[in-house]
Motif scaffolding. Sequence first.
Motif, PDB file in Angstrom:
ATOM      1  N   LYS A 139       0.833  -1.211   0.000  1.00  0.00           N
ATOM      2  CA  LYS A 139       0.000   0.000   0.000  1.00  0.00           C
ATOM      3  C   LYS A 139       0.868   1.261   0.000  1.00  0.00           C
ATOM      4  O   LYS A 139       0.566   2.223  -0.722  1.00  0.00           O
ATOM      5  CB  LYS A 139      -0.897   0.000   1.243  1.00  0.00           C
ATOM      6  N   ILE A 140       1.928   1.267   0.770  1.00  0.00           N
ATOM      7  CA  ILE A 140       2.820   2.434   0.820  1.00  0.00           C
ATOM      8  C   ILE A 140       3.415   2.709  -0.551  1.00  0.00           C
ATOM      9  O   ILE A 140       3.438   3.846  -1.032  1.00  0.00           O
ATOM     10  CB  ILE A 140       3.944   2.209   1.856  1.00  0.00           C
ATOM     11  N   GLY A 141       3.906   1.647  -1.197  1.00  0.00           N
ATOM     12  CA  GLY A 141       4.486   1.815  -2.528  1.00  0.00           C
ATOM     13  C   GLY A 141       3.473   2.325  -3.537  1.00  0.00           C
ATOM     14  O   GLY A 141       3.749   3.267  -4.289  1.00  0.00           O
ATOM     15  N   LEU A 142       2.285   1.743  -3.539  1.00  0.00           N
ATOM     16  CA  LEU A 142       1.250   2.163  -4.483  1.00  0.00           C
ATOM     17  C   LEU A 142       0.845   3.613  -4.247  1.00  0.00           C
ATOM     18  O   LEU A 142       0.605   4.365  -5.198  1.00  0.00           O
ATOM     19  CB  LEU A 142       0.025   1.253  -4.371  1.00  0.00           C
ATOM     20  N   THR A 143       0.763   4.006  -2.999  1.00  0.00           N
ATOM     21  CA  THR A 143       0.404   5.383  -2.673  1.00  0.00           C
ATOM     22  C   THR A 143       1.426   6.363  -3.255  1.00  0.00           C
ATOM     23  O   THR A 143       1.058   7.411  -3.800  1.00  0.00           O
ATOM     24  CB  THR A 143       0.297   5.573  -1.150  1.00  0.00           C
ATOM     25  N   ASN A 144       2.709   6.013  -3.153  1.00  0.00           N
ATOM     26  CA  ASN A 144       3.743   6.865  -3.740  1.00  0.00           C
ATOM     27  C   ASN A 144       3.547   7.030  -5.238  1.00  0.00           C
ATOM     28  O   ASN A 144       3.643   8.145  -5.776  1.00  0.00           O
ATOM     29  CB  ASN A 144       5.130   6.269  -3.474  1.00  0.00           C
ATOM     30  N   TYR A 145       3.259   5.938  -5.924  1.00  0.00           N
ATOM     31  CA  TYR A 145       3.121   5.997  -7.384  1.00  0.00           C
ATOM     32  C   TYR A 145       1.848   6.725  -7.795  1.00  0.00           C
ATOM     33  O   TYR A 145       1.830   7.426  -8.819  1.00  0.00           O
ATOM     34  CB  TYR A 145       3.140   4.587  -7.981  1.00  0.00           C
ATOM     35  N   ILE A 146       0.805   6.589  -7.004  1.00  0.00           N
ATOM     36  CA  ILE A 146      -0.434   7.334  -7.281  1.00  0.00           C
ATOM     37  C   ILE A 146      -0.179   8.830  -7.152  1.00  0.00           C
ATOM     38  O   ILE A 146      -0.621   9.627  -7.988  1.00  0.00           O
ATOM     39  CB  ILE A 146      -1.562   6.888  -6.336  1.00  0.00           C
ATOM     40  N   ASN A 147       0.543   9.224  -6.111  1.00  0.00           N
ATOM     41  CA  ASN A 147       0.835  10.641  -5.904  1.00  0.00           C
ATOM     42  C   ASN A 147       1.703  11.224  -7.019  1.00  0.00           C
ATOM     43  O   ASN A 147       1.581  12.404  -7.361  1.00  0.00           O
ATOM     44  CB  ASN A 147       1.530  10.843  -4.555  1.00  0.00           C
ATOM     45  N   ILE A 148       2.584  10.419  -7.591  1.00  0.00           N
ATOM     46  CA  ILE A 148       3.474  10.906  -8.644  1.00  0.00           C
ATOM     47  C   ILE A 148       2.786  10.946 -10.001  1.00  0.00           C
ATOM     48  O   ILE A 148       2.858  11.944 -10.727  1.00  0.00           O
ATOM     49  CB  ILE A 148       4.743  10.030  -8.730  1.00  0.00           C
ATOM     50  N   PHE A 149       2.082   9.855 -10.346  1.00  0.00           N
ATOM     51  CA  PHE A 149       1.584   9.705 -11.713  1.00  0.00           C
ATOM     52  C   PHE A 149       0.079   9.915 -11.877  1.00  0.00           C
ATOM     53  O   PHE A 149      -0.402  10.070 -12.998  1.00  0.00           O
ATOM     54  CB  PHE A 149       1.945   8.315 -12.245  1.00  0.00           C
ATOM     55  N   GLU A 150      -0.679   9.900 -10.804  1.00  0.00           N
ATOM     56  CA  GLU A 150      -2.139  10.024 -10.869  1.00  0.00           C
ATOM     57  C   GLU A 150      -2.731   9.095 -11.944  1.00  0.00           C
ATOM     58  O   GLU A 150      -3.440   9.547 -12.864  1.00  0.00           O
ATOM     59  CB  GLU A 150      -2.545  11.474 -11.156  1.00  0.00           C
ATOM     60  N   PRO A 151      -2.462   7.803 -11.849  1.00  0.00           N
ATOM     61  CA  PRO A 151      -2.958   6.873 -12.867  1.00  0.00           C
ATOM     62  C   PRO A 151      -4.460   6.631 -12.758  1.00  0.00           C
ATOM     63  O   PRO A 151      -5.054   6.777 -11.687  1.00  0.00           O
ATOM     64  CB  PRO A 151      -2.182   5.587 -12.565  1.00  0.00           C
ATOM     65  N   GLU A 152      -5.035   6.247 -13.876  1.00  0.00           N
ATOM     66  CA  GLU A 152      -6.431   5.812 -13.869  1.00  0.00           C
ATOM     67  C   GLU A 152      -6.550   4.399 -13.315  1.00  0.00           C
ATOM     68  O   GLU A 152      -7.579   4.026 -12.744  1.00  0.00           O
ATOM     69  CB  GLU A 152      -6.985   5.835 -15.292  1.00  0.00           C
ATOM     70  N   ALA A 153      -5.507   3.615 -13.517  1.00  0.00           N
ATOM     71  CA  ALA A 153      -5.531   2.223 -13.073  1.00  0.00           C
ATOM     72  C   ALA A 153      -4.120   1.740 -12.788  1.00  0.00           C
ATOM     73  O   ALA A 153      -3.144   2.211 -13.383  1.00  0.00           O
ATOM     74  CB  ALA A 153      -6.173   1.327 -14.137  1.00  0.00           C
ATOM     75  N   ILE A 154      -4.024   0.786 -11.860  1.00  0.00           N
ATOM     76  CA  ILE A 154      -2.776   0.084 -11.558  1.00  0.00           C
ATOM     77  C   ILE A 154      -3.042  -1.404 -11.707  1.00  0.00           C
ATOM     78  O   ILE A 154      -3.999  -1.933 -11.134  1.00  0.00           O
ATOM     79  CB  ILE A 154      -2.280   0.387 -10.134  1.00  0.00           C
ATOM     80  N   CYS A 155      -2.199  -2.064 -12.480  1.00  0.00           N
ATOM     81  CA  CYS A 155      -2.351  -3.503 -12.699  1.00  0.00           C
ATOM     82  C   CYS A 155      -1.152  -4.211 -12.072  1.00  0.00           C
ATOM     83  O   CYS A 155      -0.009  -3.835 -12.325  1.00  0.00           O
ATOM     84  CB  CYS A 155      -2.425  -3.797 -14.201  1.00  0.00           C
ATOM     85  N   ILE A 156      -1.409  -5.223 -11.264  1.00  0.00           N
ATOM     86  CA  ILE A 156      -0.342  -5.955 -10.588  1.00  0.00           C
ATOM     87  C   ILE A 156      -0.227  -7.347 -11.200  1.00  0.00           C
ATOM     88  O   ILE A 156      -1.190  -8.115 -11.223  1.00  0.00           O
ATOM     89  CB  ILE A 156      -0.595  -6.061  -9.078  1.00  0.00           C
ATOM     90  N   GLY A 157       0.969  -7.644 -11.696  1.00  0.00           N
ATOM     91  CA  GLY A 157       1.209  -8.928 -12.328  1.00  0.00           C
ATOM     92  C   GLY A 157       2.305  -9.699 -11.630  1.00  0.00           C
ATOM     93  O   GLY A 157       2.525  -9.549 -10.436  1.00  0.00           O
ATOM     94  N   GLY A 158       3.028 -10.514 -12.392  1.00  0.00           N
ATOM     95  CA  GLY A 158       3.984 -11.422 -11.786  1.00  0.00           C
ATOM     96  C   GLY A 158       3.230 -12.500 -11.023  1.00  0.00           C
ATOM     97  O   GLY A 158       2.038 -12.726 -11.246  1.00  0.00           O
ATOM     98  N   SER A 159       3.886 -13.146 -10.096  1.00  0.00           N
ATOM     99  CA  SER A 159       3.226 -14.230  -9.359  1.00  0.00           C
ATOM    100  C   SER A 159       2.119 -13.733  -8.439  1.00  0.00           C
ATOM    101  O   SER A 159       1.262 -14.511  -8.010  1.00  0.00           O
ATOM    102  CB  SER A 159       4.255 -15.049  -8.571  1.00  0.00           C
ATOM    103  N   PHE A 160       2.088 -12.422  -8.157  1.00  0.00           N
ATOM    104  CA  PHE A 160       0.997 -11.871  -7.352  1.00  0.00           C
ATOM    105  C   PHE A 160      -0.356 -12.179  -7.985  1.00  0.00           C
ATOM    106  O   PHE A 160      -1.347 -12.405  -7.284  1.00  0.00           O
ATOM    107  CB  PHE A 160       1.148 -10.359  -7.202  1.00  0.00           C
ATOM    108  N   ALA A 161      -0.401 -12.197  -9.312  1.00  0.00           N
ATOM    109  CA  ALA A 161      -1.674 -12.400 -10.017  1.00  0.00           C
ATOM    110  C   ALA A 161      -2.307 -13.749  -9.679  1.00  0.00           C
ATOM    111  O   ALA A 161      -3.530 -13.892  -9.725  1.00  0.00           O
ATOM    112  CB  ALA A 161      -1.464 -12.284 -11.526  1.00  0.00           C
ATOM    113  N   HIS A 162      -1.488 -14.739  -9.327  1.00  0.00           N
ATOM    114  CA  HIS A 162      -2.019 -16.054  -8.966  1.00  0.00           C
ATOM    115  C   HIS A 162      -2.771 -16.027  -7.634  1.00  0.00           C
ATOM    116  O   HIS A 162      -3.566 -16.921  -7.346  1.00  0.00           O
ATOM    117  CB  HIS A 162      -0.892 -17.081  -8.874  1.00  0.00           C
TER     118      HIS A 162
END
Length: 235
Positions: free
Chosen positions: A165-188
Amino acid sequence: MVLHLLGLIKDGVIIKAENLGIENFEIIKRLKAKLEYKEIYIRNDAKCAGLCEKTYGNLKGYDDCIFLCLGTGIGGAVFMGGNLLVPNNGEGFEIGHVVIKQDGIKCNCGNRGCFERYASMKLLRQNIKLRTNLEDITGTEMYDLIKNDTDQFKDIINEFLENLKIGLTNYINIFEPEAICIGGSFAHYGDLLLDKLKEKMIKDNKTYSKRIPKILTAKYENDAGMIGATLVLQK
């Protein structure tokens, strides 16, 4: 031939792939000496996976979006206005090496407190192995452990998601994305972890704009990198 590989890549050279112990490795030169291909291209694996999800997967409908690849480490790709952002000096966007804890755990890159030392799937797996005293566990076994014994691993999962959550919050504050997609083995593990992550993001919203983007898992899971490699010459 197009390959998707871990690490910082520029001009056919793996400049640095700390999780593999590789530095300044002229991989294309080595491959051409062994193979008959006239043209060989390489691209960072997370960038390839991001291209796949942006073109065919769960980021297809978004212009401003971020792809995160959670596995041995954390890689990523950023799209603005529908285009993959690529700095002139290299692949860029080493999302896993943003520092989230001052004087934290030492990372393979040499810094301390890097995001990937707190929110990679490798770390989650290590912590579950330690809790169960198992020498090793497969992805399927880890899935079953998390699903069937939530009380035993509740604190481990909670800490993992807090750091994510901390990491995602940083990226949201920088880029203001419409969506974040998490892949790699997390997707399983999306059906076990994604809703919990979303709940944390909403409950303790630390974003500057107070807006939480769509948070999704990769449609093509671990195949996204291979599929995205086929798109490299088009981008």
